[in-house]
Scaffold this motif. Sequence first.
Motif, PDB file in Angstrom:
ATOM      1  N   TYR B 139      -2.795  -2.066   3.094  1.00  0.00           N
ATOM      2  CA  TYR B 139      -2.829  -0.925   2.172  1.00  0.00           C
ATOM      3  C   TYR B 139      -2.297   0.289   2.920  1.00  0.00           C
ATOM      4  O   TYR B 139      -2.761   0.577   4.030  1.00  0.00           O
ATOM      5  CB  TYR B 139      -4.266  -0.680   1.672  1.00  0.00           C
ATOM      6  N   VAL B 140      -1.315   0.968   2.348  1.00  0.00           N
ATOM      7  CA  VAL B 140      -0.661   2.060   3.065  1.00  0.00           C
ATOM      8  C   VAL B 140      -0.865   3.393   2.348  1.00  0.00           C
ATOM      9  O   VAL B 140      -1.095   3.445   1.144  1.00  0.00           O
ATOM     10  CB  VAL B 140       0.845   1.784   3.269  1.00  0.00           C
ATOM     11  N   GLU B 141      -0.716   4.446   3.166  1.00  0.00           N
ATOM     12  CA  GLU B 141      -1.083   5.783   2.723  1.00  0.00           C
ATOM     13  C   GLU B 141       0.139   6.647   2.408  1.00  0.00           C
ATOM     14  O   GLU B 141       0.039   7.626   1.669  1.00  0.00           O
ATOM     15  CB  GLU B 141      -1.894   6.404   3.879  1.00  0.00           C
ATOM     16  N   SER B 142       1.272   6.298   2.988  1.00  0.00           N
ATOM     17  CA  SER B 142       2.444   7.172   2.879  1.00  0.00           C
ATOM     18  C   SER B 142       3.716   6.344   2.789  1.00  0.00           C
ATOM     19  O   SER B 142       3.716   5.141   3.069  1.00  0.00           O
ATOM     20  CB  SER B 142       2.533   8.068   4.119  1.00  0.00           C
ATOM     21  N   VAL B 164       2.701 -12.088   3.140  1.00  0.00           N
ATOM     22  CA  VAL B 164       2.152 -10.749   3.391  1.00  0.00           C
ATOM     23  C   VAL B 164       2.402  -9.858   2.176  1.00  0.00           C
ATOM     24  O   VAL B 164       3.519  -9.796   1.649  1.00  0.00           O
ATOM     25  CB  VAL B 164       2.794 -10.119   4.646  1.00  0.00           C
ATOM     26  N   MET B 165       1.356  -9.158   1.759  1.00  0.00           N
ATOM     27  CA  MET B 165       1.445  -8.220   0.644  1.00  0.00           C
ATOM     28  C   MET B 165       1.212  -6.806   1.178  1.00  0.00           C
ATOM     29  O   MET B 165       0.218  -6.570   1.863  1.00  0.00           O
ATOM     30  CB  MET B 165       0.363  -8.567  -0.385  1.00  0.00           C
ATOM     31  N   VAL B 166       2.148  -5.927   0.886  1.00  0.00           N
ATOM     32  CA  VAL B 166       2.009  -4.526   1.313  1.00  0.00           C
ATOM     33  C   VAL B 166       1.730  -3.699   0.061  1.00  0.00           C
ATOM     34  O   VAL B 166       2.564  -3.628  -0.849  1.00  0.00           O
ATOM     35  CB  VAL B 166       3.285  -4.032   2.016  1.00  0.00           C
ATOM     36  N   LEU B 292     -13.230   9.605   9.260  1.00  0.00           N
ATOM     37  CA  LEU B 292     -12.628   8.678   8.291  1.00  0.00           C
ATOM     38  C   LEU B 292     -12.266   7.379   8.998  1.00  0.00           C
ATOM     39  O   LEU B 292     -11.688   7.411  10.092  1.00  0.00           O
ATOM     40  CB  LEU B 292     -11.347   9.295   7.702  1.00  0.00           C
ATOM     41  N   LEU B 293     -12.604   6.266   8.394  1.00  0.00           N
ATOM     42  CA  LEU B 293     -12.097   4.999   8.875  1.00  0.00           C
ATOM     43  C   LEU B 293     -11.176   4.443   7.798  1.00  0.00           C
ATOM     44  O   LEU B 293     -11.614   4.123   6.697  1.00  0.00           O
ATOM     45  CB  LEU B 293     -13.238   4.016   9.172  1.00  0.00           C
ATOM     46  N   LYS B 294      -9.900   4.416   8.151  1.00  0.00           N
ATOM     47  CA  LYS B 294      -8.908   3.907   7.204  1.00  0.00           C
ATOM     48  C   LYS B 294      -8.757   2.410   7.416  1.00  0.00           C
ATOM     49  O   LYS B 294      -8.433   1.954   8.518  1.00  0.00           O
ATOM     50  CB  LYS B 294      -7.587   4.620   7.458  1.00  0.00           C
ATOM     51  N   LEU B 295      -8.995   1.663   6.365  1.00  0.00           N
ATOM     52  CA  LEU B 295      -8.873   0.213   6.450  1.00  0.00           C
ATOM     53  C   LEU B 295      -7.462  -0.146   5.993  1.00  0.00           C
ATOM     54  O   LEU B 295      -7.139  -0.057   4.821  1.00  0.00           O
ATOM     55  CB  LEU B 295      -9.927  -0.428   5.530  1.00  0.00           C
ATOM     56  N   ARG B 296      -6.616  -0.496   6.963  1.00  0.00           N
ATOM     57  CA  ARG B 296      -5.217  -0.789   6.632  1.00  0.00           C
ATOM     58  C   ARG B 296      -5.039  -2.253   6.266  1.00  0.00           C
ATOM     59  O   ARG B 296      -4.283  -2.616   5.396  1.00  0.00           O
ATOM     60  CB  ARG B 296      -4.360  -0.466   7.853  1.00  0.00           C
ATOM     61  N   LEU B 297      -5.758  -3.085   6.997  1.00  0.00           N
ATOM     62  CA  LEU B 297      -5.660  -4.531   6.800  1.00  0.00           C
ATOM     63  C   LEU B 297      -6.920  -4.993   6.080  1.00  0.00           C
ATOM     64  O   LEU B 297      -8.021  -4.852   6.622  1.00  0.00           O
ATOM     65  CB  LEU B 297      -5.537  -5.207   8.167  1.00  0.00           C
ATOM     66  N   LEU B 298      -6.774  -5.515   4.881  1.00  0.00           N
ATOM     67  CA  LEU B 298      -7.959  -5.989   4.151  1.00  0.00           C
ATOM     68  C   LEU B 298      -8.119  -7.502   4.254  1.00  0.00           C
ATOM     69  O   LEU B 298      -9.211  -8.034   4.195  1.00  0.00           O
ATOM     70  CB  LEU B 298      -7.886  -5.578   2.684  1.00  0.00           C
TER      71      LEU B 298
END
Lengths: 303, 385
Positions: B139-142, B164-166, B292-298
């Motif tokens: 999951y990406v932010e920018s 892989v799903m982005v 903040l903990l950003k979870l990039r990889l789910l």
Amino acid sequence: MGKVNTMETLELRSEPMMCSGHAACPGCVEALTVRHVLATIGPDAMAVIPPSCMAIISGPQPFSSLRIPVYQPTLEASAAAASGLRRALDSQGKHGTHVIVLAGDGGTYDIGFQCLSSAAERNENILYFCLDNEGYMNTGAQKSSSTPHYAKTGSTPEGKVTRKKNLTEIMAAHQVPYAATASVGFLPDLVRKVEKAKAMRGFRIITLLVPCIDGWGLAEDAGLTAARYAVECGAFPLYEVEDGRHYTLGRERSARPVADYLGLQRRYRHLDAAAGAVLQAEVDDSWARLQRLAQAGAAPVAA
Amino acid sequence: MNPLQSSTLLTGNHAVAWAARLARPQVVPVYPITPQTPILELLTDFHAQGHFDAEILTPESEHSVLAACIPASLAGARVFTATASQGLLLMHELLHYACGARAPIVMANVNRTVASPWAFWPDQTDSLAQRDTGWIQFYVESAQEALDTVLHGFRIAEQLLLPVMVNLDAFYVSHALEPVSVPAQEVVDGYLPPYRPVNRLDTELGSSWGNVVSQDMYCRHRQAVEAAMAQALSVAQEADREWSALTGRSHGIVERYRCDGARAVIVTLGSMCGTAREAVDALRDAGEAVGLLKLRLLRPLPVQALRVALEGVPDVVVLDRNHSPGLGGIVRQELRAALYGVAAPPRIHGFLAGVGGVNVPPEAIAQLVRGALQSPPRVESEWAR
């Protein structure tokens, strides 16, 4: 009525691509059909085979009865999967490798129809064989939209109330390079059509009538007889359509009444004479229509 | 100007298309859907201009898109596609199939509400509902992170033979225009060598895929998938590290933002992280120790990293822009499971924040955090808007 071909002409003319020991039922016309189709296609090919009788015949893991790579897609996705495979081969310069589909009528007329139409519209360079046994035989004989009028199946216990979908006409309406019907009961014609389709490029489809011993209620040795009767009585006419316009109608139809064909099969045993007459009229009507199309769309004769 | 990368204004969608172009996929089946369509259109433009020589297929549905992707990948082609929302849902059966086939497809998904009723707003229920399909999920932010992660995606997918799903949020990421550093082709070529799988559909090899297997073969196959997933954590970190060495940009698999000494940590995915950073900055400015903990990889869920990052933190506030009816927030539930049994577990406050795309401004997040610090967490997720 012509005599049955001699053993000599029934022999494979090239290297067998289908091995013995496969899982088809005794007397299966599908295995016989595919044996000749694959021998004609040869080794530089890959097959897409969705869930169907053919998937069982070609497996199970770790065995394969086919000498070419097989990709088994989901039931509804054969033409899409074949398109992806084709494009991957093209991207690697393997333009000569044939991508063929060996799908049943359920995977073609019904659940796989949407992507089939799309692949035809895109004129994907694939050769699609519909092994048409007129029902969901791999799950024990339920109706498909290819099941003919009045035929009894597991889901039409009183007989199907509507007619068989005309796949070849629908595919011809996509104006694809080649849409044809063929039958292993008329082997030289089948081999000729496969060779012709193999030499063409773009979307090609051949629908092969495959009488099903179990699903149709045939005697174990009656598969080929049923295949021949279907064509001779006009229930399954052999013809070709090129570019959606040029119809060529085979000369295999004889004076055989539809009743001869119906009489071989348990799925029609409940029919009375009136219903039989309706089927005869439907066959005659379809035949007349095909003749008109063949006359109207005949390729111009070279001077 | 740095010859190895150039900065340009791009939307998240166009950043994804640039990443796809730079990765040199050989087959790209794709179907348009709002808000993913600009990815498709830029790729077909690149193709028309002669900058992109992939085989592009435009079938009649997303279902056929993924159905085409899988055997193309198994035949040894690098494969990319993109979708959103209903398109992803239509692919559902094939998502499972792709993982089972060990097809290293990379797909961008623009997170959009799922019908009914119809809506087009950011909401991650579409991809979170696919979390059991065996796809690695980012999951990406920018826009920048979208570009980088698509390239990481190929590297990870092809190394592990897993798809892989982005995921990028509708509009907030997909349509927001930002300066993006686009790497030079040679940088990407060095990072992503051509895909040459040993096992493939090939007439020379004669091998097949999809044949019926026994119970034992099936079970062993799933174990192999799990083993590959287990490797994904380190492979993803390595992909990120190497990219960082080339470009100076690192994203990690989780990111800790101002978490040192935090009394409370916000956990969320995607574009919500950008808003949460603002909230964290405001709270820190007001003397409140919040991170903040950003979870990039789910998927795979970095369980150990989460346990290490959150153990001893008194309060965790999960912001879920998704909705699992009868359960509440999906990330909250995943986090509760991941942290079960740690010695000093945090109190986990779950908020359904931004479901259906409703705006969640930084002030609202700050208020949720302050409220959470003053009350014990509820058993169920709370609606916040």
